[in-house]
Motif scaffolding. Structure first.
Motif: not given
Length: 151
Positions: A110, A127, A135-136, A138-139, A142-143, A146
């Motif tokens: 991260e 990526s 998508s990884t 993006k996840n 997102k983490s 948060e």
């Protein structure tokens, strides 16, 4: 099968056509290797061109791929620590301390993504640099959001 040395003028003409001015010996070697592999993969029954045309195309494509890889590498790996240190102001140092404090809440992956995002890289570029899917990436983003929203 022709000797690889007979294709050296062809390789040199492609190098000149592409405007390569540095590391010519390395590009010549890449061209020679490409000639060897093209000679071994050429199939007269399936081909719609001559062996020389096939080899020319393979050399041209391989050199372009090599130029692109080198360009991408330089794009992401040319900034040195000395350059970064000379361009920072006192405000940048305060931001750096704040940034480092934020990063303590993130895991190593991260932290990489967070740093790249702050430097303006897109998700697709990130990526590619991390060797993961979009998508990884993006996840991971997102983490990060948060975790930092809780700080």
């Amino acid at each position: 099968m022709k000797d690889i040395k007979t294709y050296e003028p062809m390789i040199m003409s492609i190098i000149k056509k592409l405007g390569i001015k540095y590391h010519i010996d390395e590009y010549m070697q890449i061209g020679r290797i490409t000639v060897f592999t093209a000679q071994n993969t050429f199939d007269e029954e399936k081909a719609k061109c001559t062996q020389d045309q096939y080899i020319y195309t393979r050399i041209y494509q391989r050199l372009i791929d090599t130029i692109r890889k080198e360009s991408n590498y330089q794009k992401y790996h040319t900034t040195t620590e000395d350059t970064l240190m000379t361009t920072h102001s006192y405000r940048d140092q305060y931001d750096y301390i704040y940034f480092e404090d934020l990063k303590t809440n993130l895991n190593e992956r991260e932290q990489y993504v967070f740093t790249y995002l702050l430097n303006g890289y897109s998700i697709s570029e990130i990526s590619v640099m991390l060797g993961v899917s979009n998508s990884t990436a993006k996840n991971i983003r997102k983490s990060i959001r948060e975790k930092l929203s809780k700080v």
